[in-house]
Design an enzyme around this catalytic site. Structure first.
Site, PDB file in Angstrom:
ATOM      1  N   GLU A 137       0.827  -1.200   0.000  1.00  0.00           N
ATOM      2  CA  GLU A 137       0.000   0.000   0.000  1.00  0.00           C
ATOM      3  C   GLU A 137       0.865   1.254   0.000  1.00  0.00           C
ATOM      4  O   GLU A 137       2.040   1.215   0.305  1.00  0.00           O
ATOM      5  CB  GLU A 137      -0.916   0.018   1.230  1.00  0.00           C
ATOM      6  CG  GLU A 137      -0.340  -0.620   2.484  1.00  0.00           C
ATOM      7  CD  GLU A 137       0.960  -0.027   2.967  1.00  0.00           C
ATOM      8  OE1 GLU A 137       1.098   1.221   2.957  1.00  0.00           O
ATOM      9  OE2 GLU A 137       1.862  -0.789   3.361  1.00  0.00           O
ATOM     10  N   GLU A 280       4.812  -0.625   1.524  1.00  0.00           N
ATOM     11  CA  GLU A 280       4.704  -0.720   0.063  1.00  0.00           C
ATOM     12  C   GLU A 280       4.935  -2.130  -0.470  1.00  0.00           C
ATOM     13  O   GLU A 280       5.261  -2.312  -1.645  1.00  0.00           O
ATOM     14  CB  GLU A 280       5.671   0.265  -0.612  1.00  0.00           C
ATOM     15  CG  GLU A 280       5.496   1.703  -0.176  1.00  0.00           C
ATOM     16  CD  GLU A 280       6.626   2.602  -0.626  1.00  0.00           C
ATOM     17  OE1 GLU A 280       7.008   2.534  -1.807  1.00  0.00           O
ATOM     18  OE2 GLU A 280       7.143   3.368   0.217  1.00  0.00           O
TER      19      GLU A 280
END
Length: 296
Positions: A137, A280
Site C-alpha cells: 500500500e 509498500e
C-alpha cells in the site's frame, strides 16, 4: 515460522503439489483525512509522487519486485489526487477518507466500492495466471489508521498499537496517539467487528486489501502480508471469513508495536524479523525468494 511449516502451509493451500509461482504485487494507493494533523513525517502529496515512481519503475517496491520475479499492479482506490495521467488501475472509491476525528472515515457506498475493487483486481489477476499475491500500500498517514483499527478490533490502548511510522519524533508520536485515542472515542466499534472498524477508522487501501485477501482465500491462493497496514486489513477481514488466516503468510515483523499484536491475534508467526518499516510490499517481496526455494 520455520521453512518446513511454510511448505506444509503452501501444500494445504494448493491442496497438494505447490505450483510454479507467478506472483503479483498489488499496490493499493489512497489518502487519509487525518493526515492533515501531521501524524506522518511526509505531506499527503507524497502519495502521488510515489505513484509516479511506481509507474517509472524506480521505487524500492519496483526494484525488489524485479529481484523477486514479481509483476506490479498499482491501483488508485482512494487518493486525494487526479491520477488519470498515470497508467494505474482506477478504482477510486472517493478522494481520500473523511477525518475520523469527527466521524466515520467512509460511508457504506465508498466502503463497498473499495472492497469490490480489491476483489476485482484479484479476479482479473487470476484470469491472467497469477497464483500468489503480495499486498502492499501507499497512503500517507496509514500507520495511524492501522493502529486505530488494531486498537478497535482487539480492544487495546493506543500505547500498545501506535508507533513511529514513517520516522516521526517523540513529540509527534504523542500527537499521533491522541489522534487515534480521539478517533476511537468518536467512532465506537465493538471488539471483533472488523467491518465497522474499517468503515469508521480505516483507509480505502485497507478496505481494498481486505477485499483482495477475501477473494484470494475463496480461490485458494496464498497472500503474502507486508507490515502493519496489510496485517491490520487482514485482522479486520478475518471477521468476514474465519478461515482467512489459513491463506495468509506474514512476511516480516514490523517495528510498529501494533503489528505484533495483530499477528498474535491472527495466530500468525512472521517469516523474518529484520526491523523493516518501509511498507509498500517491500517486506513481503524480501520473503518471496525464500518461498521459491522451499517449494522445490
Amino acid at each position: 515460522m520455520h521453512a518446513a511449516e511454510l511448505k506444509t502451509k503452501l501444500h494445504k493451500i494448493y491442496l497438494g503439489t505447490i505450483p510454479k509461482f507467478k506472483p503479483l504485487l498489488l499496490l493499493m494507493c489512497a489518502d487519509h483525512g487525518i493526515a492533515k494533523y501531521g501524524v506522518s513525517a511526509f505531506k499527503q502529496e507524497v502519495t502521488l509522487k510515489m505513484m509516479e515512481s511506481y509507474q517509472e519503475g524506480s521505487a524500492a517496491a519496483n526494484v525488489l519486485a524485479r529481484h523477486a520475479g514479481a509483476d506490479v499492479w498499482v491501483a488508485d482506490v482512494g487518493t486525494a489526487f487526479n491520477t488519470k495521467q498515470l497508467q494505474v488501475f482506477d478504482y477510486k472509491a472517493r478522494r481520500g477518507t473523511k477525518n475520523f476525528m469527527v466521524g466515520p472515515a467512509m460511508d457504506e457506498e465508498s466502503y463497498f466500492r473499495a472492497l469490490t475493487a480489491g476483489r476485482w483486481l484479484v479476479k482479473d489477476a487470476l484470469q491472467r495466471g497469477y497464483n500468489i499475491f503480495v499486498l502492499g500500500e501507499m497512503a500517507i498517514g496509514n500507520t495511524t489508521s492501522s493502529a486505530a483499527l488494531i486498537s478497535a478490533v482487539l480492544g487495546l490502548p493506543v500505547e500498545k498499537t501506535v508507533g513511529h511510522g514513517s520516522g516521526i519524533d517523540d513529540v509527534r508520536m504523542l500527537l499521533k496517539q491522541q489522534v487515534v485515542a480521539d478517533g476511537l472515542k468518536v467512532n465506537k466499534v465493538a471488539a471483533g467487528d472488523g467491518v465497522s472498524a474499517l468503515m469508521k477508522l480505516g483507509g480505502f487501501e485497507h478496505v481494498a486489501m481486505a477485499g483482495a485477501m477475501l477473494e484470494a482465500a475463496e480461490q485458494r491462493k496464498p497472500v503474502i502480508l507486508d507490515g502493519i497496514n496489510a496485517t491490520a486489513a487482514a485482522l479486520c477481514a478475518q471477521s468476514m471469513n474465519s478461515d482467512l488466516h489459513k491463506f495468509l503468510i506474514p512476511s516480516h515483523l514490523s517495528a510498529e508495536p501494533g503489528h505484533r499484536q495483530a499477528l498474535k491475534a491472527l495466530h500468525l508467526e512472521p517469516v523474518v524479523d529484520v526491523g523493516m518499516r518501509i511498507g509498500e510490499g517491500t517486506g513481503a517481496e524480501v520473503v518471496l525468494p525464500l518461498l521459491r526455494m522451499i517449494r522445490k
